[in-house]
Design a protein around this motif. Structure first.
Motif, mmCIF file in Angstrom:
data_model
loop_
_atom_site.group_PDB
_atom_site.id
_atom_site.type_symbol
_atom_site.label_atom_id
_atom_site.label_comp_id
_atom_site.label_asym_id
_atom_site.label_seq_id
_atom_site.Cartn_x
_atom_site.Cartn_y
_atom_site.Cartn_z
ATOM 1 N N GLY A 30 0.814 -1.216 0.000
ATOM 2 C CA GLY A 30 0.000 0.000 0.000
ATOM 3 C C GLY A 30 0.839 1.254 0.000
ATOM 4 O O GLY A 30 0.565 2.213 -0.731
ATOM 5 N N ALA A 31 1.892 1.268 0.814
ATOM 6 C CA ALA A 31 2.777 2.431 0.873
ATOM 7 C C ALA A 31 3.629 2.527 -0.393
ATOM 8 O O ALA A 31 3.840 3.626 -0.933
ATOM 9 N N ALA A 37 -6.381 2.616 -0.095
ATOM 10 C CA ALA A 37 -7.314 1.615 0.421
ATOM 11 C C ALA A 37 -6.565 0.397 0.958
ATOM 12 O O ALA A 37 -6.892 -0.128 2.019
ATOM 13 N N LEU A 38 -5.554 -0.057 0.235
ATOM 14 C CA LEU A 38 -4.769 -1.209 0.685
ATOM 15 C C LEU A 38 -3.987 -0.865 1.949
ATOM 16 O O LEU A 38 -3.876 -1.684 2.866
ATOM 17 N N LEU A 39 -3.458 0.345 2.003
ATOM 18 C CA LEU A 39 -2.741 0.793 3.200
ATOM 19 C C LEU A 39 -3.674 0.809 4.406
ATOM 20 O O LEU A 39 -3.326 0.319 5.490
ATOM 21 N N VAL A 104 -3.489 12.041 -6.975
ATOM 22 C CA VAL A 104 -2.640 10.869 -6.798
ATOM 23 C C VAL A 104 -3.371 9.623 -7.288
ATOM 24 O O VAL A 104 -4.535 9.412 -6.961
ATOM 25 N N LYS A 105 -2.674 8.819 -8.065
ATOM 26 C CA LYS A 105 -3.246 7.562 -8.556
ATOM 27 C C LYS A 105 -2.350 6.391 -8.150
ATOM 28 O O LYS A 105 -1.126 6.515 -8.176
ATOM 29 N N PRO A 106 -2.949 5.271 -7.798
ATOM 30 C CA PRO A 106 -2.140 4.096 -7.443
ATOM 31 C C PRO A 106 -1.302 3.627 -8.630
ATOM 32 O O PRO A 106 -1.741 3.714 -9.781
ATOM 33 N N GLU A 107 -0.088 3.145 -8.351
ATOM 34 C CA GLU A 107 0.745 2.600 -9.412
ATOM 35 C C GLU A 107 0.182 1.265 -9.897
ATOM 36 O O GLU A 107 0.223 0.957 -11.093
ATOM 37 N N SER A 108 -0.326 0.474 -8.951
ATOM 38 C CA SER A 108 -0.928 -0.813 -9.294
ATOM 39 C C SER A 108 -1.857 -1.236 -8.165
ATOM 40 O O SER A 108 -1.559 -1.005 -6.998
ATOM 41 N N THR A 109 -2.973 -1.842 -8.513
ATOM 42 C CA THR A 109 -3.889 -2.363 -7.494
ATOM 43 C C THR A 109 -3.950 -3.888 -7.519
ATOM 44 O O THR A 109 -4.771 -4.488 -6.838
ATOM 45 N N LEU A 110 -3.062 -4.499 -8.309
ATOM 46 C CA LEU A 110 -3.036 -5.957 -8.388
ATOM 47 C C LEU A 110 -2.757 -6.613 -7.023
ATOM 48 O O LEU A 110 -3.424 -7.604 -6.673
ATOM 49 N N PRO A 111 -1.802 -6.086 -6.217
ATOM 50 C CA PRO A 111 -1.613 -6.675 -4.885
ATOM 51 C C PRO A 111 -2.884 -6.635 -4.039
ATOM 52 O O PRO A 111 -3.173 -7.579 -3.298
ATOM 53 N N GLY A 112 -3.649 -5.556 -4.167
ATOM 54 C CA GLY A 112 -4.901 -5.440 -3.425
ATOM 55 C C GLY A 112 -5.898 -6.504 -3.830
ATOM 56 O O GLY A 112 -6.617 -7.059 -2.986
ATOM 57 N N ILE A 113 -5.953 -6.814 -5.120
ATOM 58 C CA ILE A 113 -6.868 -7.851 -5.609
ATOM 59 C C ILE A 113 -6.483 -9.215 -5.032
ATOM 60 O O ILE A 113 -7.340 -9.974 -4.558
ATOM 61 N N ILE A 114 -5.190 -9.514 -5.047
ATOM 62 C CA ILE A 114 -4.712 -10.810 -4.541
ATOM 63 C C ILE A 114 -4.942 -10.931 -3.036
ATOM 64 O O ILE A 114 -5.456 -11.941 -2.544
ATOM 65 N N ILE A 115 -4.563 -9.878 -2.306
ATOM 66 C CA ILE A 115 -4.721 -9.892 -0.846
ATOM 67 C C ILE A 115 -6.192 -9.999 -0.462
ATOM 68 O O ILE A 115 -6.558 -10.754 0.444
ATOM 69 N N ALA A 116 -7.046 -9.243 -1.151
ATOM 70 C CA ALA A 116 -8.484 -9.282 -0.853
ATOM 71 C C ALA A 116 -9.065 -10.665 -1.118
ATOM 72 O O ALA A 116 -9.883 -11.172 -0.342
ATOM 73 N N GLY A 117 -8.643 -11.290 -2.213
ATOM 74 C CA GLY A 117 -9.144 -12.618 -2.537
ATOM 75 C C GLY A 117 -8.776 -13.645 -1.472
ATOM 76 O O GLY A 117 -9.616 -14.447 -1.047
ATOM 77 N N ILE A 118 -7.514 -13.608 -1.032
ATOM 78 C CA ILE A 118 -7.065 -14.525 0.024
ATOM 79 C C ILE A 118 -7.811 -14.237 1.323
ATOM 80 O O ILE A 118 -8.229 -15.153 2.039
ATOM 81 N N SER A 119 -7.997 -12.953 1.625
ATOM 82 C CA SER A 119 -8.666 -12.557 2.867
ATOM 83 C C SER A 119 -10.124 -13.004 2.886
ATOM 84 O O SER A 119 -10.630 -13.449 3.926
ATOM 85 N N ILE A 120 -10.807 -12.902 1.757
ATOM 86 C CA ILE A 120 -12.211 -13.322 1.684
ATOM 87 C C ILE A 120 -12.330 -14.804 2.050
ATOM 88 O O ILE A 120 -13.188 -15.193 2.850
ATOM 89 N N LEU A 121 -11.466 -15.616 1.479
ATOM 90 C CA LEU A 121 -11.511 -17.062 1.757
ATOM 91 C C LEU A 121 -11.164 -17.350 3.220
ATOM 92 O O LEU A 121 -11.832 -18.155 3.878
#
Length: 218
Positions: A30-31, A37-39, A104-121
């Motif tokens: 996130g940082a 949002a990820l942060l 300000v725009k995020p450089e990438s939100t792919l880590p957020g997608i992966i982390i959120a998916g694992i967290s949901i499960l």
């Protein structure tokens, strides 16, 4: 009964260790990617660790005596948790405003997608497992903890939606809305933490407690 309490305690430890790992990874990415949002999700995970320690302490007390009210340790953990959630709420709101002003725009939100998916499960498994053992023990306290885990479950969906929509369309406002959604839940959790300190009872305020009224804490 003791075996079920041991399982409940194990679930609380898994919650603590998982949230610690999730918090470290989320804050790192996130940082680094300027993804607010990820942060915020990562900081929320760290706050949940404090709450989880209080729950683990409470389950340990259940092994030796009937538990109907929170002790000093659990109330202190709740006060720290509530304060941290309020600070997180303020930080996310201020951060969202600054991101809009500075574009300000995020450089990438792919880590957020992966982390959120694992967290949901993970949160779904923890939530259902805690609910099952709570019902088996006829314990309001453990059922309350299961209901509170739903908040983390919902936060994961917010992060997934915000990250996914930004990755698809590249519109920063999707991510800012996700940050504000996390801020809302953080404020709600902070308020509920202080309400639980004030009342002293073990029922969770974060979700409707729809279990039979005759169920009592161990």
């Amino acid at each position: 009964m003791q075996s079920k309490l041991k399982y409940a305690f194990l679930l609380s430890l898994i919650t603590i260790f998982y949230n610690t790992a999730e918090g470290i990874i989320s804050v790192y990415f996130g940082a680094g990617d300027e993804t607010l949002a990820l942060l915020g999700f990562g900081v929320d995970s760290f706050v949940e660790v404090i709450s989880g320690i209080g729950i683990a302490h409470m389950i340990l007390r259940m092994k030796y005596s009937k538990v109907e009210t929170r002790d000093t340790f659990e109330k202190t953990a709740l006060r720290i948790t509530g304060t941290a959630f309020y600070l997180l709420t303020a930080g996310l709101i201020i951060g969202a405003v600054l991101n809009i002003i500075n574009e300000v725009k995020p450089e990438s939100t792919l880590p957020g997608i992966i982390i959120a998916g694992i967290s949901i499960l993970t949160m779904y498994w923890l939530m259902t497992s805690k609910l099952k053992v709570g019902k088996a023990l006829n314990s309001d306290a453990i059922i309350a903890d299961a209901n509170c885990t739903k908040t983390c479950f919902y936060l994961s969906f917010i992060l997934l939606a915000a990250s996914g929509l930004y990755e698809l369309f590249g519109i920063a406002y999707f991510y800012i809305l996700g940050s504000l959604g996390i801020a809302y839940f953080a404020f709600k959790e902070g308020r509920e933490a202080f309400e639980k300190v004030k009342s002293g009872h073990l029922l969770c305020n974060c979700e409707d407690h729809d279990e039979p009224k005759e169920a009592k804490s161990i």
